[in-house]
Design a protein around this motif. Sequence first.
Motif, PDB file in Angstrom:
ATOM      1  N   ILE A 106       0.858  -1.180   0.000  1.00 40.16           N
ATOM      2  CA  ILE A 106       0.000   0.000   0.000  1.00 40.16           C
ATOM      3  C   ILE A 106       0.894   1.231   0.000  1.00 40.16           C
ATOM      4  O   ILE A 106       1.722   1.407   0.899  1.00 40.16           O
ATOM      5  N   ALA A 107       0.755   2.072  -1.020  1.00 36.55           N
ATOM      6  CA  ALA A 107       1.507   3.323  -1.097  1.00 36.55           C
ATOM      7  C   ALA A 107       0.580   4.475  -0.716  1.00 36.55           C
ATOM      8  O   ALA A 107      -0.605   4.461  -1.039  1.00 36.55           O
ATOM      9  N   ILE A 108       1.137   5.468  -0.039  1.00 37.25           N
ATOM     10  CA  ILE A 108       0.356   6.604   0.447  1.00 37.25           C
ATOM     11  C   ILE A 108       1.044   7.889   0.019  1.00 37.25           C
ATOM     12  O   ILE A 108       2.241   8.083   0.259  1.00 37.25           O
ATOM     13  N   THR A 109       0.291   8.791  -0.622  1.00 33.31           N
ATOM     14  CA  THR A 109       0.831  10.104  -0.959  1.00 33.31           C
ATOM     15  C   THR A 109      -0.235  11.155  -0.682  1.00 33.31           C
ATOM     16  O   THR A 109      -1.357  10.850  -0.301  1.00 33.31           O
ATOM     17  N   GLY A 110       0.122  12.420  -0.883  1.00 33.14           N
ATOM     18  CA  GLY A 110      -0.786  13.522  -0.612  1.00 33.14           C
ATOM     19  C   GLY A 110      -0.027  14.682   0.001  1.00 33.14           C
ATOM     20  O   GLY A 110       1.149  14.566   0.362  1.00 33.14           O
ATOM     21  N   SER A 111      -0.686  15.819   0.134  1.00 33.31           N
ATOM     22  CA  SER A 111      -0.035  17.007   0.688  1.00 33.31           C
ATOM     23  C   SER A 111       0.026  16.970   2.202  1.00 33.31           C
ATOM     24  O   SER A 111       0.985  17.456   2.800  1.00 33.31           O
ATOM     25  N   ASN A 112      -0.991  16.441   2.840  1.00 34.21           N
ATOM     26  CA  ASN A 112      -1.035  16.301   4.298  1.00 34.21           C
ATOM     27  C   ASN A 112      -1.580  14.924   4.653  1.00 34.21           C
ATOM     28  O   ASN A 112      -2.305  14.323   3.873  1.00 34.21           O
ATOM     29  N   LYS A 135       9.594   6.712  10.434  1.00 33.89           N
ATOM     30  CA  LYS A 135       9.490   8.163  10.691  1.00 33.89           C
ATOM     31  C   LYS A 135       9.065   8.873   9.405  1.00 33.89           C
ATOM     32  O   LYS A 135       7.992   8.645   8.899  1.00 33.89           O
ATOM     33  N   ASN A 136       9.896   9.785   8.897  1.00 30.15           N
ATOM     34  CA  ASN A 136       9.528  10.521   7.688  1.00 30.15           C
ATOM     35  C   ASN A 136      10.464  10.204   6.521  1.00 30.15           C
ATOM     36  O   ASN A 136      10.730  11.049   5.674  1.00 30.15           O
ATOM     37  N   GLU A 137      10.962   8.958   6.457  1.00 32.20           N
ATOM     38  CA  GLU A 137      11.856   8.560   5.365  1.00 32.20           C
ATOM     39  C   GLU A 137      11.030   8.254   4.117  1.00 32.20           C
ATOM     40  O   GLU A 137      10.920   7.105   3.685  1.00 32.20           O
ATOM     41  N   ASN A 138      10.453   9.305   3.543  1.00 29.07           N
ATOM     42  CA  ASN A 138       9.482   9.107   2.465  1.00 29.07           C
ATOM     43  C   ASN A 138       9.944   9.652   1.121  1.00 29.07           C
ATOM     44  O   ASN A 138       9.145   9.748   0.188  1.00 29.07           O
ATOM     45  N   ASN A 139      11.236  10.008   1.008  1.00 27.84           N
ATOM     46  CA  ASN A 139      11.692  10.586  -0.260  1.00 27.84           C
ATOM     47  C   ASN A 139      12.196   9.506  -1.214  1.00 27.84           C
ATOM     48  O   ASN A 139      11.987   8.308  -1.003  1.00 27.84           O
ATOM     49  N   LEU A 157       3.410  -4.295   3.192  1.00 30.65           N
ATOM     50  CA  LEU A 157       4.373  -3.204   3.117  1.00 30.65           C
ATOM     51  C   LEU A 157       3.610  -1.890   2.955  1.00 30.65           C
ATOM     52  O   LEU A 157       2.792  -1.754   2.050  1.00 30.65           O
ATOM     53  N   ILE A 158       3.864  -0.926   3.853  1.00 32.30           N
ATOM     54  CA  ILE A 158       3.205   0.376   3.807  1.00 32.30           C
ATOM     55  C   ILE A 158       4.250   1.424   3.468  1.00 32.30           C
ATOM     56  O   ILE A 158       5.167   1.687   4.263  1.00 32.30           O
ATOM     57  N   LEU A 159       4.116   2.034   2.301  1.00 27.85           N
ATOM     58  CA  LEU A 159       5.099   2.997   1.806  1.00 27.85           C
ATOM     59  C   LEU A 159       4.526   4.410   1.830  1.00 27.85           C
ATOM     60  O   LEU A 159       3.549   4.706   1.136  1.00 27.85           O
ATOM     61  N   GLU A 160       5.120   5.274   2.621  1.00 29.55           N
ATOM     62  CA  GLU A 160       4.777   6.694   2.556  1.00 29.55           C
ATOM     63  C   GLU A 160       5.621   7.333   1.458  1.00 29.55           C
ATOM     64  O   GLU A 160       6.852   7.204   1.456  1.00 29.55           O
ATOM     65  N   CYS A 161       4.969   8.018   0.535  1.00 27.67           N
ATOM     66  CA  CYS A 161       5.657   8.566  -0.632  1.00 27.67           C
ATOM     67  C   CYS A 161       5.525  10.088  -0.655  1.00 27.67           C
ATOM     68  O   CYS A 161       4.446  10.630  -0.923  1.00 27.67           O
ATOM     69  N   GLY A 162       6.623  10.774  -0.354  1.00 25.95           N
ATOM     70  CA  GLY A 162       6.631  12.228  -0.372  1.00 25.95           C
ATOM     71  C   GLY A 162       7.414  12.744  -1.564  1.00 25.95           C
ATOM     72  O   GLY A 162       8.349  12.095  -2.041  1.00 25.95           O
ATOM     73  N   ALA A 163       7.028  13.910  -2.056  1.00 26.58           N
ATOM     74  CA  ALA A 163       7.722  14.521  -3.193  1.00 26.58           C
ATOM     75  C   ALA A 163       7.877  16.016  -2.944  1.00 26.58           C
ATOM     76  O   ALA A 163       7.023  16.645  -2.320  1.00 26.58           O
ATOM     77  N   ARG A 164       8.958  16.576  -3.443  1.00 24.43           N
ATOM     78  CA  ARG A 164       9.203  18.017  -3.297  1.00 24.43           C
ATOM     79  C   ARG A 164       9.490  18.692  -4.627  1.00 24.43           C
ATOM     80  O   ARG A 164       9.644  19.914  -4.690  1.00 24.43           O
ATOM     81  N   HIS A 165       9.569  17.889  -5.700  1.00 30.25           N
ATOM     82  CA  HIS A 165       9.859  18.451  -7.016  1.00 30.25           C
ATOM     83  C   HIS A 165       8.997  17.762  -8.074  1.00 30.25           C
ATOM     84  O   HIS A 165       8.645  16.580  -7.922  1.00 30.25           O
ATOM     85  N   ASP A 166       8.704  18.476  -9.109  1.00 28.91           N
ATOM     86  CA  ASP A 166       7.968  17.920 -10.235  1.00 28.91           C
ATOM     87  C   ASP A 166       8.724  16.719 -10.797  1.00 28.91           C
ATOM     88  O   ASP A 166       9.919  16.798 -11.082  1.00 28.91           O
ATOM     89  N   GLY A 167       8.049  15.586 -10.914  1.00 25.68           N
ATOM     90  CA  GLY A 167       8.662  14.396 -11.493  1.00 25.68           C
ATOM     91  C   GLY A 167       9.395  13.509 -10.515  1.00 25.68           C
ATOM     92  O   GLY A 167      10.030  12.520 -10.930  1.00 25.68           O
TER      93      GLY A 167
END
Length: 481
Positions: A106-112, A135-139, A157-167
Amino acid sequence: MFKVEGINDLQTLANVVDGKLLSSNESFSGITVDSREVSDGAVYIGLQGESFDGNLFCDDAINNGCIAVITNDDQLLGRNILVEDTYDALLKIANYHHKQINPMTIAITGSNGKTTVKEMIGRILDEEKTVITNKNENNEFGIPYTILRCTPNTKTLILECGARHDGDFKKITESFTFDQLIITNINNSHVGKFGSIDNIIRTKLELIGAVKESGIVIEAAFKDLSVNRDLNTDSLSINLYITNDSKELDLKRTWPYLVESDPDQDRKYSITLGADKNGLKIIHETAIEHNCINAVITSLALEQIGNDISESMKRLSGFENPLKNRFHIHEVVNYLIIDDTYNANPTSMQSAMKNINDWNDERGRIVILGDMYDLGNHSSGEHKKVINYALGMKKLRKLILVGDKFKNEIKEFSELEREKIILIQNRVDDFPLLELTRDSSTKSKGVVHRYFKSDGGIILIKGSRAMKMERFTESITQYLY
């Protein structure tokens, strides 16, 4: 050190990463990305990023027990596997390991809300058989690291997916497959980095390409992703889609929901899930209102793998995030100190303020806010909106603003409004302890001593990560004790 399932020797490893082994073949014990780690018999990957070059530490890794390194430096001497790109090599190793373990992913993304939903899922599932993002190892590095932490015993497996740049998710999407994708919400968080809301949307939705055929997408951000990418700003609902063989989405179900605060008890809410008279009614206790929707999203996602939604909601009532800087409440004497210092964007700022504003608690509110980063051209307007919202709070005793971004906006407010504001211009000095212990008889606008140790209060502390607002939590807590 990571153990890679199904790869035991250097030549097989070289084949997996499409590299060239420049030494004799031998067995190895695992993979490490930290040259400081004592890793007897391991292989070190010399990763590179915007501000670091792991190739510089290959000798250190060998000295700490590694038998070989994966590098893209063809001038490096010694036992190594030469590749074109070390990050690509990491992804290929994680991809191979993921396929060997084959957990339900399960992957999780979003702004908050990503971290909270991840932690909520982790609370419900069997801890011994579940791996979640640490913790916040989502990059882009944290995602493959989390995958490599899976063992043959891992079922989910639960994956938090964070992004800070386009692409940012392009290579992640090309490398891995998910059974479920959760999109919590979309707002202008990090819009200064992305360039536009459209780029944020495109980047988040890129992960749909990693969802398996007949996989599930659950989101609470859009009107109907099977039709277009219009954000849902009109109603509160959660959508569930099934992916087809063309990676298109078929909308299967929509759950309207309503969250109402208990008029008699703070931190207690009534949730109605479903539009008809038979809709599910849930009483939910939580420190902050937006965790109601995080709990509902979590429970709906878990329902798809066999968990009862009512039982999941029951277990999540009273949930406290184990990461203590996400609306974590410290009770100190007759004060509530709310540590929400992990990060901030305009949506989360106003959500936190709304939450304490809605409480019936008669104690005055002291709001300490640090600058919000990565807002680009939106920065001025968003900081002004936050100030305006704070000044409109009932029972606001004082608004303490930290940083130049807030400083630039307070001139727009009237003298009467500015009387409620204390501006701290230097965000890295030792303000909290110095100011809080200053003699309260001193007539200075910078004196905040008199706002503490009086009749109690509710203190909210929040700001972007770079502002290090946890300094305020620590200093105020120390002072009040």
